[in-house]
Design a protein around this motif. Structure first.
Motif, PDB file in Angstrom:
ATOM      1  N   TYR A 169      12.672  -5.462  -8.472  1.00 51.09           N
ATOM      2  CA  TYR A 169      12.176  -5.242  -9.833  1.00 51.09           C
ATOM      3  C   TYR A 169      11.495  -3.885  -9.989  1.00 51.09           C
ATOM      4  O   TYR A 169      11.042  -3.554 -11.082  1.00 51.09           O
ATOM      5  N   GLN A 170      11.385  -3.134  -8.859  1.00 49.59           N
ATOM      6  CA  GLN A 170      10.760  -1.804  -8.870  1.00 49.59           C
ATOM      7  C   GLN A 170       9.349  -1.858  -9.461  1.00 49.59           C
ATOM      8  O   GLN A 170       8.974  -1.092 -10.353  1.00 49.59           O
ATOM      9  N   ILE A 171       8.591  -2.810  -8.937  1.00 49.73           N
ATOM     10  CA  ILE A 171       7.210  -2.994  -9.379  1.00 49.73           C
ATOM     11  C   ILE A 171       6.284  -2.304  -8.393  1.00 49.73           C
ATOM     12  O   ILE A 171       6.450  -2.418  -7.180  1.00 49.73           O
ATOM     13  N   ALA A 184       0.816  -1.220   0.000  1.00 48.60           N
ATOM     14  CA  ALA A 184       0.000   0.000   0.000  1.00 48.60           C
ATOM     15  C   ALA A 184       0.845   1.262   0.000  1.00 48.60           C
ATOM     16  O   ALA A 184       0.427   2.306  -0.502  1.00 48.60           O
ATOM     17  N   ASP A 185       2.059   1.188   0.578  1.00 50.44           N
ATOM     18  CA  ASP A 185       2.923   2.366   0.717  1.00 50.44           C
ATOM     19  C   ASP A 185       4.206   2.135  -0.062  1.00 50.44           C
ATOM     20  O   ASP A 185       5.229   1.764   0.493  1.00 50.44           O
ATOM     21  N   SER A 186       4.129   2.351  -1.366  1.00 50.06           N
ATOM     22  CA  SER A 186       5.298   2.104  -2.216  1.00 50.06           C
ATOM     23  C   SER A 186       6.371   3.187  -2.073  1.00 50.06           C
ATOM     24  O   SER A 186       7.451   3.074  -2.641  1.00 50.06           O
ATOM     25  N   ALA A 187       6.079   4.231  -1.280  1.00 56.58           N
ATOM     26  CA  ALA A 187       7.045   5.324  -1.122  1.00 56.58           C
ATOM     27  C   ALA A 187       8.201   4.946  -0.203  1.00 56.58           C
ATOM     28  O   ALA A 187       9.251   5.570  -0.229  1.00 56.58           O
ATOM     29  N   LEU A 188       8.013   3.924   0.630  1.00 54.93           N
ATOM     30  CA  LEU A 188       9.052   3.530   1.586  1.00 54.93           C
ATOM     31  C   LEU A 188       9.380   2.037   1.452  1.00 54.93           C
ATOM     32  O   LEU A 188       9.306   1.288   2.432  1.00 54.93           O
ATOM     33  N   PRO A 189       9.779   1.584   0.281  1.00 50.62           N
ATOM     34  CA  PRO A 189      10.016   0.143   0.088  1.00 50.62           C
ATOM     35  C   PRO A 189      11.173  -0.391   0.925  1.00 50.62           C
ATOM     36  O   PRO A 189      11.086  -1.484   1.492  1.00 50.62           O
ATOM     37  N   VAL A 239       7.011 -12.321  -9.738  1.00 45.76           N
ATOM     38  CA  VAL A 239       6.390 -11.926  -8.474  1.00 45.76           C
ATOM     39  C   VAL A 239       5.071 -12.664  -8.279  1.00 45.76           C
ATOM     40  O   VAL A 239       4.763 -13.142  -7.183  1.00 45.76           O
ATOM     41  N   TYR A 240       4.294 -12.769  -9.353  1.00 48.63           N
ATOM     42  CA  TYR A 240       3.034 -13.519  -9.271  1.00 48.63           C
ATOM     43  C   TYR A 240       3.297 -14.979  -8.886  1.00 48.63           C
ATOM     44  O   TYR A 240       2.587 -15.563  -8.058  1.00 48.63           O
ATOM     45  N   MET A 241       4.311 -15.581  -9.480  1.00 51.87           N
ATOM     46  CA  MET A 241       4.636 -16.977  -9.193  1.00 51.87           C
ATOM     47  C   MET A 241       5.066 -17.153  -7.745  1.00 51.87           C
ATOM     48  O   MET A 241       4.717 -18.140  -7.087  1.00 51.87           O
ATOM     49  N   THR A 242       5.822 -16.188  -7.220  1.00 52.93           N
ATOM     50  CA  THR A 242       6.249 -16.245  -5.827  1.00 52.93           C
ATOM     51  C   THR A 242       5.048 -16.164  -4.894  1.00 52.93           C
ATOM     52  O   THR A 242       4.956 -16.897  -3.904  1.00 52.93           O
ATOM     53  N   ALA A 243       4.109 -15.272  -5.225  1.00 53.59           N
ATOM     54  CA  ALA A 243       2.895 -15.152  -4.408  1.00 53.59           C
ATOM     55  C   ALA A 243       2.080 -16.429  -4.446  1.00 53.59           C
ATOM     56  O   ALA A 243       1.536 -16.876  -3.419  1.00 53.59           O
TER      57      ALA A 243
END
Length: 212
Positions: A103-105, A36-41, A186-190
């Motif tokens: 991956y900066q997704i 939800a908060d991609s500003a602080l990865p 990423v989808y596969m990991t999830a």
């Protein structure tokens, strides 16, 4: 000397398994926040990695306590299987966040991926309740079965999101091949994380048959 060392041997195992399950919940919550908060990865990722270290320590203590004790609440292979599977789920949760960061997704823009992460959080919380029920395995057999069914249903929902999300990647004409492969990873990991939760619930369900 910590009071932990004066507990009954069975209680030590339960406490350590519950501590490990608690690490899953904490990691899953952080994973949702990072989505939800991609500003602080980096901030969220550092917190997740710290939780993983605590979880790893709890898992190692489970294995040590199991190997040194003769009186155990369950067979050693069942206890170590629970610790191993929970540690795998924890690893997968952190790996999702690491992949998203590397991956900066923007997971917030991947609606299906965000949905899978929310479902994963729900599954993890059901797992915590399952682990907390282990001391009363016989009296809570029906409740445990219901929670295992809930986890199975969550997994099916997650699989549908996985198929929809990965299928959508192929329909994006302007998406570069490299970007598609990274998002697909990423989808596969999830999906593997969801499968790991289901496998863990299946182990507990088998234990209700074995010990009740």
């Amino acid at each position: 000397m910590p009071a932990f060392f004066f507990l009954k041997r069975e209680e030590k195992i339960y406490i350590l398994l519950t501590e490990l399950a608690s690490s899953l919940c904490e990691a899953s919550l952080l994973s949702r926040k990072s989505t939800a908060d991609s500003a602080l990865p980096d901030y969220h990722l550092n917190l997740l990695q710290a939780v993983k270290k605590r979880g790893d320590r709890a898992a190692n203590l489970v294995w040590k306590e199991t190997s040194r004790q003769f009186v155990l609440p369950f067979d050693p292979e069942d206890i170590t299987a629970l610790a191993r599977q929970m540690n795998k789920v924890l690893f997968m949760i952190v790996l999702i966040a690491e992949n998203i960061s590397s991956y900066q997704i923007s997971a917030g823009q991947e609606k299906e991926l965000s949905g899978m992460i929310i479902i994963l959080d729900s599954m993890v919380r059901e797992i915590y309740q399952l682990i907390a029920s282990l001391p009363d395995l016989k009296s809570r057999r029906r409740q445990i079965g219901n929670k295992c069914e809930a986890i199975r249903a969550y997994r099916e929902q997650g699989q549908l999101l996985y198929l929809k999300g990965t299928g959508g990647l192929y329909r994006q004409e302007n998406l570069k091949a490299g970007d598609m492969l990274m998002r697909q990873q990423v989808y596969m990991t999830a999906e593997r994380a969801l499968d790991s939760c289901y496998d863990l619930s299946y182990t507990i369900r088998e234990m209700t048959i074995k010990y009740v």
